[in-house]
Enzyme design. Structure first.
Site, PDB file in Angstrom:
ATOM      1  N   ASP A  11       4.582 -39.806  12.358  1.00 15.66           N
ATOM      2  CA  ASP A  11       4.910 -39.759  10.934  1.00 15.66           C
ATOM      3  C   ASP A  11       3.893 -40.592  10.166  1.00 15.66           C
ATOM      4  OD1 ASP A  11       7.073 -38.070  11.363  1.00 15.66           O
ATOM      5  OD2 ASP A  11       8.399 -39.739  11.810  1.00 15.66           O
ATOM      6  N   LYS A  33       5.016 -35.525  18.309  1.00 14.10           N
ATOM      7  CA  LYS A  33       5.764 -34.741  17.336  1.00 14.10           C
ATOM      8  C   LYS A  33       5.020 -34.698  16.009  1.00 14.10           C
ATOM      9  CE  LYS A  33       9.696 -36.119  15.094  1.00 14.10           C
ATOM     10  NZ  LYS A  33       9.767 -35.605  13.726  1.00 14.10           N
ATOM     11  N   ASP A  60       8.090 -30.240  14.507  1.00 13.91           N
ATOM     12  CA  ASP A  60       9.435 -30.506  13.975  1.00 13.91           C
ATOM     13  C   ASP A  60       9.467 -30.219  12.482  1.00 13.91           C
ATOM     14  OD1 ASP A  60      12.050 -31.445  13.734  1.00 13.91           O
ATOM     15  OD2 ASP A  60      11.423 -33.535  13.539  1.00 13.91           O
ATOM     16  N   LEU A  61       9.442 -28.929  12.140  1.00 16.13           N
ATOM     17  CA  LEU A  61       9.485 -28.568  10.719  1.00 16.13           C
ATOM     18  C   LEU A  61      10.882 -28.112  10.312  1.00 16.13           C
ATOM     19  CD1 LEU A  61       5.974 -26.879  10.331  1.00 16.13           C
ATOM     20  CD2 LEU A  61       6.661 -29.219   9.802  1.00 16.13           C
ATOM     21  N   LYS A  62      11.802 -28.157  11.233  1.00 17.09           N
ATOM     22  CA  LYS A  62      13.227 -27.872  10.957  1.00 17.09           C
ATOM     23  C   LYS A  62      13.394 -26.635  10.079  1.00 17.09           C
ATOM     24  CE  LYS A  62      14.521 -32.764  11.309  1.00 17.09           C
ATOM     25  NZ  LYS A  62      13.203 -33.402  11.456  1.00 17.09           N
ATOM     26  N   HIS A  64      14.590 -23.566   8.145  1.00 15.49           N
ATOM     27  CA  HIS A  64      15.910 -23.224   7.597  1.00 15.49           C
ATOM     28  C   HIS A  64      15.637 -22.273   6.434  1.00 15.49           C
ATOM     29  CE1 HIS A  64      19.583 -23.726   5.226  1.00 15.49           C
ATOM     30  NE2 HIS A  64      20.152 -24.168   6.313  1.00 15.49           N
ATOM     31  N   ASP A  65      15.666 -20.957   6.719  1.00 18.29           N
ATOM     32  CA  ASP A  65      15.319 -19.974   5.696  1.00 18.29           C
ATOM     33  C   ASP A  65      15.921 -18.637   6.121  1.00 18.29           C
ATOM     34  OD1 ASP A  65      13.921 -18.603   3.579  1.00 18.29           O
ATOM     35  OD2 ASP A  65      12.344 -20.133   3.683  1.00 18.29           O
ATOM     36  N   ILE A  66      15.589 -17.570   5.426  1.00 16.99           N
ATOM     37  CA  ILE A  66      16.115 -16.267   5.851  1.00 16.99           C
ATOM     38  C   ILE A  66      15.458 -15.900   7.190  1.00 16.99           C
ATOM     39  CG2 ILE A  66      16.681 -15.455   3.525  1.00 16.99           C
ATOM     40  CD1 ILE A  66      14.070 -13.805   3.610  1.00 16.99           C
ATOM     41  N   ASN A  68      13.886 -13.400   8.475  1.00 17.85           N
ATOM     42  CA  ASN A  68      12.546 -12.806   8.483  1.00 17.85           C
ATOM     43  C   ASN A  68      11.465 -13.863   8.268  1.00 17.85           C
ATOM     44  OD1 ASN A  68      10.655 -10.437   8.267  1.00 17.85           O
ATOM     45  ND2 ASN A  68      10.412 -11.299   6.200  1.00 17.85           N
ATOM     46  N   THR A 143      20.129 -37.745  12.577  1.00 19.34           N
ATOM     47  CA  THR A 143      20.530 -39.071  13.070  1.00 19.34           C
ATOM     48  C   THR A 143      20.580 -40.119  11.953  1.00 19.34           C
ATOM     49  OG1 THR A 143      18.232 -39.243  13.776  1.00 19.34           O
ATOM     50  CG2 THR A 143      19.854 -38.874  15.480  1.00 19.34           C
ATOM     51  N   ARG A 208      15.883 -46.890  19.383  1.00 24.13           N
ATOM     52  CA  ARG A 208      15.401 -48.216  19.003  1.00 24.13           C
ATOM     53  C   ARG A 208      15.494 -49.163  20.193  1.00 24.13           C
ATOM     54  NH1 ARG A 208      13.665 -45.652  15.669  1.00 24.13           N
ATOM     55  NH2 ARG A 208      13.717 -45.846  13.412  1.00 24.13           N
ATOM     56  N   GLN A 217      17.689 -45.020  10.015  1.00 22.97           N
ATOM     57  CA  GLN A 217      18.490 -44.361  11.045  1.00 22.97           C
ATOM     58  C   GLN A 217      19.877 -45.007  11.120  1.00 22.97           C
ATOM     59  OE1 GLN A 217      17.655 -41.664  12.286  1.00 22.97           O
ATOM     60  NE2 GLN A 217      15.556 -41.569  13.053  1.00 22.97           N
ATOM     61  N   ARG A 238       8.658 -44.916  14.367  1.00 19.91           N
ATOM     62  CA  ARG A 238       8.231 -46.224  13.852  1.00 19.91           C
ATOM     63  C   ARG A 238       8.121 -47.347  14.874  1.00 19.91           C
ATOM     64  NH1 ARG A 238      12.220 -45.443   8.897  1.00 19.91           N
ATOM     65  NH2 ARG A 238      13.148 -44.168  10.537  1.00 19.91           N
TER      66      ARG A 238
HETATM   67  O1  C5P Z   1      10.688 -43.582  13.105  1.00 15.50           O
HETATM   68  P1  C5P Z   1      11.836 -42.973  13.854  1.00 15.50           P
HETATM   69  O2  C5P Z   1      11.855 -43.331  15.328  1.00 15.50           O
HETATM   70  O3  C5P Z   1      13.166 -43.196  13.180  1.00 15.50           O
HETATM   71  O4  C5P Z   1      11.531 -41.396  13.796  1.00 15.50           O
HETATM   72  C1  C5P Z   1      12.425 -40.417  14.232  1.00 15.50           C
HETATM   73  C2  C5P Z   1      11.804 -39.072  14.049  1.00 15.50           C
HETATM   74  O5  C5P Z   1      12.737 -38.097  14.481  1.00 15.50           O
HETATM   75  C3  C5P Z   1      11.462 -38.738  12.609  1.00 15.50           C
HETATM   76  O6  C5P Z   1      10.211 -38.056  12.661  1.00 15.50           O
HETATM   77  C4  C5P Z   1      12.544 -37.799  12.151  1.00 15.50           C
HETATM   78  O7  C5P Z   1      12.052 -36.793  11.295  1.00 15.50           O
HETATM   79  C5  C5P Z   1      12.998 -37.159  13.444  1.00 15.50           C
HETATM   80  N1  C5P Z   1      14.364 -36.679  13.508  1.00 15.50           N
HETATM   81  C6  C5P Z   1      15.471 -37.506  13.297  1.00 15.50           C
HETATM   82  N2  C5P Z   1      16.744 -36.983  13.371  1.00 15.50           N
HETATM   83  C7  C5P Z   1      16.924 -35.693  13.674  1.00 15.50           C
HETATM   84  C8  C5P Z   1      15.809 -34.850  13.896  1.00 15.50           C
HETATM   85  C9  C5P Z   1      14.530 -35.390  13.816  1.00 15.50           C
HETATM   86  O8  C5P Z   1      15.297 -38.704  13.058  1.00 15.50           O
HETATM   87  N3  C5P Z   1      18.144 -35.208  13.821  1.00 15.50           N
END
Ligand code: C5P
Length: 261
Positions: A11, A33, A60-62, A64-66, A68, A143, A208, A217, A238
């Site tokens: 990130d 990621k 990880d672009l998650k 969420h759309d139609i 197609n 999360t 963590r 988080q 992080r």
């Molecule tokens: O910095 P940190 O360890 O909190 O990063 C967690 C990564 O996981 C972030 O890139 C966040 O977008 C991703 N993520 C998340 N919870 C989800 C899915 C992805 O924190 N359910």
């Protein structure tokens, strides 16, 4: 069950930062990621850079759309694995195997039809292009959400006063739609593992190490707890990328994963 693996969440805001972290960590980590932060600043070049370094990419672009639109986005994502030939030479003339797209995310709240369109597009495109079929995993509940924040954001009559119930419901829909697994917090991982078996992929962010800053988080766990909960992939951002020495931070987490698995 396969041994749990570490994924480092890149990130960051620029390719220069990304490169510094990846080269600093070196061979210790093989999966990275690429999420919306770095993708909106560097685009597909972020994934290509990693693949050229022989790294596996979790996009990880998650989505969420139609259905197609999602299917076409997934096909484009799979196409990234073909972008740079299948091997390259380092400065010293050593041949390096190129990395590929290992996995990508869709949102389970996008519905079963959307999830099915995604996993079918992944399989078909990989078959056509003769590259690895990436794993399709569905984000259940972020999360960073806890009972309070999540209840406020529920839509479409999906009311649940229990995150675990909602996560299991969404995981079941993901499985029905042909997904390989889900993203959840460690708090739900053992229930998912029990319910959906050893081959279901469970990706757990919110990791963590003991004493680390939690940031935004909410549902967090230590690396060893994640392993004990049945996580297949531990996502750490992080605590590694913001550490004074990212390689040392990654090695410490890898050691904890190793000891607990
Ligand atoms: O910095 P940190 O360890 O909190 O990063 C967690 C990564 O996981 C972030 O890139 C966040 O977008 C991703 N993520 C998340 N919870 C989800 C899915 C992805 O924190 N359910």
């Amino acid at each position: 069950m396969k041994k749990p693996e570490l994924i480092v969440a890149l990130d960051v805001d620029s390719l220069a930062e990304l490169q510094e972290i990846v080269d600093g960590i070196g061979d210790a980590v093989k999966i990275y990621k690429v999420g919306s932060q770095v993708f909106t600043s560097c685009g597909p070049a972020a994934a290509r850079f990693l693949m050229a370094r022989g790294k596996e990419v979790f996009l990880d672009l998650k989505f969420h759309d139609i259905p197609n639109t999602v299917a076409h986005a997934v096909a484009n994502a799979v196409n990234l694995s073909t972008a740079v030939g299948r091997s390259s030479l380092t400065a010293s003339g050593q041949e390096v195997r190129m990395g590929e797209l290992l996995m990508y995310t869709v949102h389970t709240s996008g519905g079963e039809e959307m999830m099915r369109a995604a996993s079918q597009a992944a399989a078909q495109t990989a078959e056509t292009l003769k590259v690895r079929r990436p794993l399709t995993v569905g984000v259940t509940v972020l999360t960073s959400q806890d009972q309070k924040t999540q209840a406020a954001g529920l839509t479409g009559g999906e009311v649940s006063d229990n995150i675990l119930t909602l996560v299991l419901k969404r995981a079941e829909a993901a499985k029905r739609a042909g997904l390989d697994g889900v993203v959840s917090s460690c708090a739900e991982a053992s229930a998912i593992r029990k319910e959906f078996g050893k081959d279901f992929v469970i990706v757990t962010p919110g990791i963590r190490p003991a004493g680390a800053d939690v940031g935004d988080q909410k549902r967090v766990a230590t690396p060893s707890l994640a392993v004990q909960s049945g996580s297949s992939f531990l996502v750490v951002g992080r605590p590694i990328v913001k550490a004074p020495d990212p390689q040392q931070a990654a090695l410490k987490i890898l050691e904890e994963i190793q000891k607990s698995s």
